[in-house]
Design a protein around this motif. Structure first.
Motif, PDB file in Angstrom:
ATOM      1  N   PRO A   1       0.816  -1.293  -0.059  1.00  0.00           N
ATOM      2  CA  PRO A   1      -0.012  -0.004   0.017  1.00  0.00           C
ATOM      3  C   PRO A   1       0.911   1.244  -0.039  1.00  0.00           C
ATOM      4  N   LEU A   2       2.135   1.013   0.454  1.00  0.00           N
ATOM      5  CA  LEU A   2       2.955   2.120   0.256  1.00  0.00           C
ATOM      6  C   LEU A   2       4.392   1.567   0.034  1.00  0.00           C
ATOM      7  N   TRP A   3       4.816   2.464  -1.117  1.00  0.00           N
ATOM      8  CA  TRP A   3       6.000   1.853  -1.931  1.00  0.00           C
ATOM      9  C   TRP A   3       6.828   2.711  -2.195  1.00  0.00           C
ATOM     10  N   LEU A   4       8.076   2.918  -1.809  1.00  0.00           N
ATOM     11  CA  LEU A   4       9.252   3.911  -2.011  1.00  0.00           C
ATOM     12  C   LEU A   4      10.110   2.960  -3.222  1.00  0.00           C
ATOM     13  N   VAL A   5      10.568   3.581  -4.326  1.00  0.00           N
ATOM     14  CA  VAL A   5      10.830   3.230  -5.446  1.00  0.00           C
ATOM     15  C   VAL A   5      12.430   3.959  -5.890  1.00  0.00           C
ATOM     16  N   ASP A   6      13.324   3.472  -6.102  1.00  0.00           N
ATOM     17  CA  ASP A   6      14.506   3.830  -6.603  1.00  0.00           C
ATOM     18  C   ASP A   6      14.771   3.237  -8.098  1.00  0.00           C
ATOM     19  N   SER A   7      14.454   3.936  -9.147  1.00  0.00           N
ATOM     20  CA  SER A   7      14.204   3.167 -10.345  1.00  0.00           C
ATOM     21  C   SER A   7      15.596   2.969 -10.879  1.00  0.00           C
ATOM     22  N   ARG A   8      16.705   3.353 -10.459  1.00  0.00           N
ATOM     23  CA  ARG A   8      18.073   3.141 -11.001  1.00  0.00           C
ATOM     24  C   ARG A   8      18.978   2.504 -10.058  1.00  0.00           C
ATOM     25  N   ALA A   9      18.680   2.193  -8.985  1.00  0.00           N
ATOM     26  CA  ALA A   9      19.155   1.298  -7.747  1.00  0.00           C
ATOM     27  C   ALA A   9      19.368  -0.338  -8.424  1.00  0.00           C
ATOM     28  N   VAL A  10      20.672  -0.785  -8.250  1.00  0.00           N
ATOM     29  CA  VAL A  10      20.949  -2.091  -8.528  1.00  0.00           C
ATOM     30  C   VAL A  10      20.187  -3.030  -7.449  1.00  0.00           C
ATOM     31  N   PRO A  11      19.392  -3.984  -7.975  1.00  0.00           N
ATOM     32  CA  PRO A  11      18.552  -4.850  -7.271  1.00  0.00           C
ATOM     33  C   PRO A  11      19.701  -5.731  -6.371  1.00  0.00           C
ATOM     34  N   VAL A  12      19.007  -6.090  -5.022  1.00  0.00           N
ATOM     35  CA  VAL A  12      19.750  -7.103  -4.090  1.00  0.00           C
ATOM     36  C   VAL A  12      19.335  -8.454  -4.256  1.00  0.00           C
TER      37      VAL A  12
ATOM     38  N   CYS B   1       6.001  -6.366   1.196  1.00  0.00           N
ATOM     39  CA  CYS B   1       7.393  -6.015   1.442  1.00  0.00           C
ATOM     40  C   CYS B   1       7.735  -4.535   0.930  1.00  0.00           C
ATOM     41  N   PRO B   2       8.042  -3.559   1.883  1.00  0.00           N
ATOM     42  CA  PRO B   2       8.140  -2.308   1.341  1.00  0.00           C
ATOM     43  C   PRO B   2       9.716  -2.341   0.432  1.00  0.00           C
ATOM     44  N   LEU B   3      10.257  -3.311   0.257  1.00  0.00           N
ATOM     45  CA  LEU B   3      11.535  -3.391  -0.559  1.00  0.00           C
ATOM     46  C   LEU B   3      11.268  -3.926  -1.731  1.00  0.00           C
ATOM     47  N   HIS B   4       9.855  -4.219  -2.117  1.00  0.00           N
ATOM     48  CA  HIS B   4       9.592  -4.972  -3.312  1.00  0.00           C
ATOM     49  C   HIS B   4      10.154  -4.181  -4.613  1.00  0.00           C
ATOM     50  N   LEU B   5      10.673  -5.096  -5.580  1.00  0.00           N
ATOM     51  CA  LEU B   5      11.194  -4.226  -6.677  1.00  0.00           C
ATOM     52  C   LEU B   5      10.054  -3.762  -7.746  1.00  0.00           C
ATOM     53  N   PRO B   6      10.219  -2.304  -8.342  1.00  0.00           N
ATOM     54  CA  PRO B   6       9.275  -1.852  -9.231  1.00  0.00           C
ATOM     55  C   PRO B   6       9.163  -2.723 -10.566  1.00  0.00           C
ATOM     56  N   ALA B   7       7.968  -2.664 -10.964  1.00  0.00           N
ATOM     57  CA  ALA B   7       7.559  -3.543 -12.300  1.00  0.00           C
ATOM     58  C   ALA B   7       8.214  -2.970 -13.373  1.00  0.00           C
ATOM     59  N   PRO B   8       8.516  -3.678 -14.417  1.00  0.00           N
ATOM     60  CA  PRO B   8       9.515  -2.733 -15.737  1.00  0.00           C
ATOM     61  C   PRO B   8       8.563  -1.624 -16.111  1.00  0.00           C
ATOM     62  N   MET B   9       7.189  -1.933 -16.336  1.00  0.00           N
ATOM     63  CA  MET B   9       6.260  -0.598 -16.829  1.00  0.00           C
ATOM     64  C   MET B   9       6.491   0.637 -16.020  1.00  0.00           C
ATOM     65  N   LEU B  10       6.496   0.370 -14.735  1.00  0.00           N
ATOM     66  CA  LEU B  10       6.730   1.558 -13.959  1.00  0.00           C
ATOM     67  C   LEU B  10       8.162   2.360 -14.028  1.00  0.00           C
ATOM     68  N   HIS B  11       9.176   1.335 -14.322  1.00  0.00           N
ATOM     69  CA  HIS B  11      10.169   1.900 -14.754  1.00  0.00           C
ATOM     70  C   HIS B  11      10.236   2.961 -15.951  1.00  0.00           C
ATOM     71  N   ARG B  12       9.579   2.571 -16.991  1.00  0.00           N
ATOM     72  CA  ARG B  12       9.404   3.181 -18.059  1.00  0.00           C
ATOM     73  C   ARG B  12       8.728   4.477 -17.859  1.00  0.00           C
ATOM     74  N   TRP B  13       7.543   4.327 -16.796  1.00  0.00           N
ATOM     75  CA  TRP B  13       6.635   5.490 -16.725  1.00  0.00           C
ATOM     76  C   TRP B  13       7.863   6.491 -15.888  1.00  0.00           C
ATOM     77  N   LEU B  14       8.639   5.988 -15.003  1.00  0.00           N
ATOM     78  CA  LEU B  14       9.607   7.055 -14.442  1.00  0.00           C
ATOM     79  C   LEU B  14      10.567   7.736 -15.238  1.00  0.00           C
ATOM     80  N   ALA B  15      11.041   6.736 -16.251  1.00  0.00           N
ATOM     81  CA  ALA B  15      11.794   7.429 -17.052  1.00  0.00           C
ATOM     82  C   ALA B  15      11.443   8.416 -18.149  1.00  0.00           C
ATOM     83  N   ASP B  16      10.339   8.348 -18.458  1.00  0.00           N
ATOM     84  CA  ASP B  16       9.382   9.283 -19.242  1.00  0.00           C
ATOM     85  C   ASP B  16       9.410  10.559 -18.630  1.00  0.00           C
ATOM     86  N   ARG B  17       9.338  10.620 -17.188  1.00  0.00           N
ATOM     87  CA  ARG B  17       9.448  11.972 -16.380  1.00  0.00           C
ATOM     88  C   ARG B  17      10.741  12.438 -15.784  1.00  0.00           C
TER      89      ARG B  17
END
Length: 467
Positions: A189-200, A215-231
């Motif tokens: 329900p609350l999710w902090l994302v770093d789109s360029r961090a290297v996954p562990v 889990c608050p450390l959940h990896l972002p989905a690929p489509m969300l990566h693209r959404w953030l990259a567009d911005r």
């Protein structure tokens, strides 16, 4: 991140540990999974030494207290039993520098998942801030005002550059949209994302299948990566506003710089979002209740009109005009004021129906009703008495004036042609109230007068005196 050979070497040193991989997490925290008996660690992220000074391969298969300490284990058990979002404690990682960590956990199937994150940048007065912003949200009078206040709170508390309330793509063209898969996937329900961090990477003992959706450390989905990259965004904070609805709705904050928010602040933001969700539900239910009330009121008014109105002429029906006559007669009796009644009947109406049909007969009735209404005051009452017979109740009207009105109506009707019938006339009977009158006696005298008009050749007016 260790390669497969390094993991095999680690496993040979610690035979109880397996080297099976189990996905990955974001690197701003570490993850530990252990069985529901709290006896054995079954899952650990490879960055565990950075937080607890113990290799993940050494932690697998060990009791939890060996990783986090006995006191922390007892505190975690108590926090889980109380439903607490987590605890904070000092930890000394492999680097030797003392740091404070926030440990949060949740049970999922046969595993309990523990996420550890550093406590950095926490505001000094989170309870006070939560109370102040929560009060503002709870006092919003509309959904638009509520959304604006929620955005203000997120801006003020996170410091992120941008903040918006987003919806999935199907919500409409005027809103900010997120990738459609977010509306159907299981994410925290609350999710902090770093789109360029290297996954562990995560290591697990054989047979482990952990659900990390909360889990608050959940990896972002690929489509969300693209959404953030567009911005051109590096960091994003996602808060689920309405997970229970068919289309999920998010509050989204993003920034072009890497950002971190300590878990206590994130918990406060989640509480504010939940407060906003409850307020929105209340506002929606209030609006729906008001709409249902308006609809019910409209339907009741319509039913009342149907109950009191003649459907053909739209005049008061017999039931309604009888009630009006009772009221006006009682008022006239109390005030000693005159009350007149006109009863008129369309002449030769049956031949009209027989010759031209009932549809034409209905049109004649409607036009006669409109013609009669045009001669009356707002205080006068016109109703359909039955068939081709009409009644007019005229308060504060003496017999002579009522007779004059009846003649005007009679002559005006006779001078007007109604296609295809031609001339249509009516016979009028006039009576006024007398002491001791009832509705029945008053109408009977008007009816007798109308009968006299029929006998006199129709298309004329007779009064009760003529009887």
């Amino acid at each position: 991140m260790p390669d497969s050979l390094e993991r095999e070497l680690d496993a040979s040193v610690c035979p109880s540990a397996a080297n099976a991989t189990h996905g990955a997490i974001q690197p701003h925290g570490c993850l530990i999974g252990f069985d529901s008996d709290w006896r054995r660690v079954c899952l650990a992220s490879t960055n565990l030494p950075r937080f607890f000074g113990l290799a993940s391969t050494e932690a697998l298969g060990c009791p939890l207290e060996r990783v986090v300490g006995g006191g922390a284990t007892v505190a975690l058990e108590r926090a889980l039993a109380l439903g607490s979002p987590g605890i904070s404690l000092p930890a000394r990682p492999a680097s030797g520098a003392l740091q404070r960590l926030h440990l949060s956990l949740h049970a999922t199937g046969r595993l309990i998942i523990l996420a550890a994150e550093p406590l950095e940048g926490t505001a000094h007065d989170l309870p006070g801030l939560g109370y102040a912003w929560g009060t503002r949200l709870a006092q919003a009078d509309s959904t638009g005002e509520l959304d604006a206040r929620l955005q203000q709170a997120l801006h003020a508390l996170t410091g992120f550059e941008f903040c918006t309330l987003s919806q999935p793509k199907r919500a409409g063209p005027a809103t900010e949209h997120l990738p459609g898969e977010l509306s159907h996937s299981d994410y925290p329900p609350l999710w902090l994302v770093d789109s360029r961090a290297v996954p562990v990477e995560l290591l697990a003992t054989p047979g482990i299948n952990a659900d990390l959706s909360d889990c608050p450390l959940h990896l972002p989905a690929p489509m969300l990566h693209r959404w953030l990259a567009d911005r051109q965004a590096r960091a994003a904070l996602m808060l689920d506003l309405q997970a229970a609805r068919p289309e999920r709705r998010y509050a989204v904050c993003w920034d072009r710089r890497p950002r971190s928010l300590a878990p206590p602040l994130r918990h406060l933001l989640l509480q504010l979002v939940q407060t906003a969700a409850l307020r929105r539900t209340l506002l929606d239910e209030t609006q729906q209740t008001q709409q249902r009330y308006r609809l019910l009121s409209e339907r009741n008014s319509r039913l009342q009109r149907l109950a009191y109105t003649d459907p053909l002429t739209q005049l008061a029906n017999r039931h309604r005009i009888e009630r009006v006559l009772e009221t006006e007669l009682a008022l006239a009796s109390r005030t000693d004021a005159p009350l007149a009644v006109l009863l008129f009947d369309i002449d030769h109406f049956k031949p009209i129906n027989d010759t031209h049909g009932h549809e034409t007969g209905d049109r004649v009735l409607s036009q006669v009703a409109r013609q009669a209404q045009s001669h009356l005051r707002d205080s006068d009452h016109l109703g359909r008495w039955g068939g081709e017979e009409f009644i007019v109740v005229i308060p504060c009207c003496e017999l002579s004036r009522a007779r004059e009105l009846a003649w005007r109506m009679c002559r005006a009707l006779a001078q007007r042609r109604i296609d295809p019938v031609g001339q249509v006339t009516a016979s009028f009977g006039v009576a006024t109230s007398q002491p001791g009158d009832s509705c029945r006696t008053l109408v009977r005298r008007a009816d007798q007068a109308m009968y006299l008009a029929k006998q006199a050749g129709r298309a004329c007016v007779r009064t009760q005196e003529a009887g």
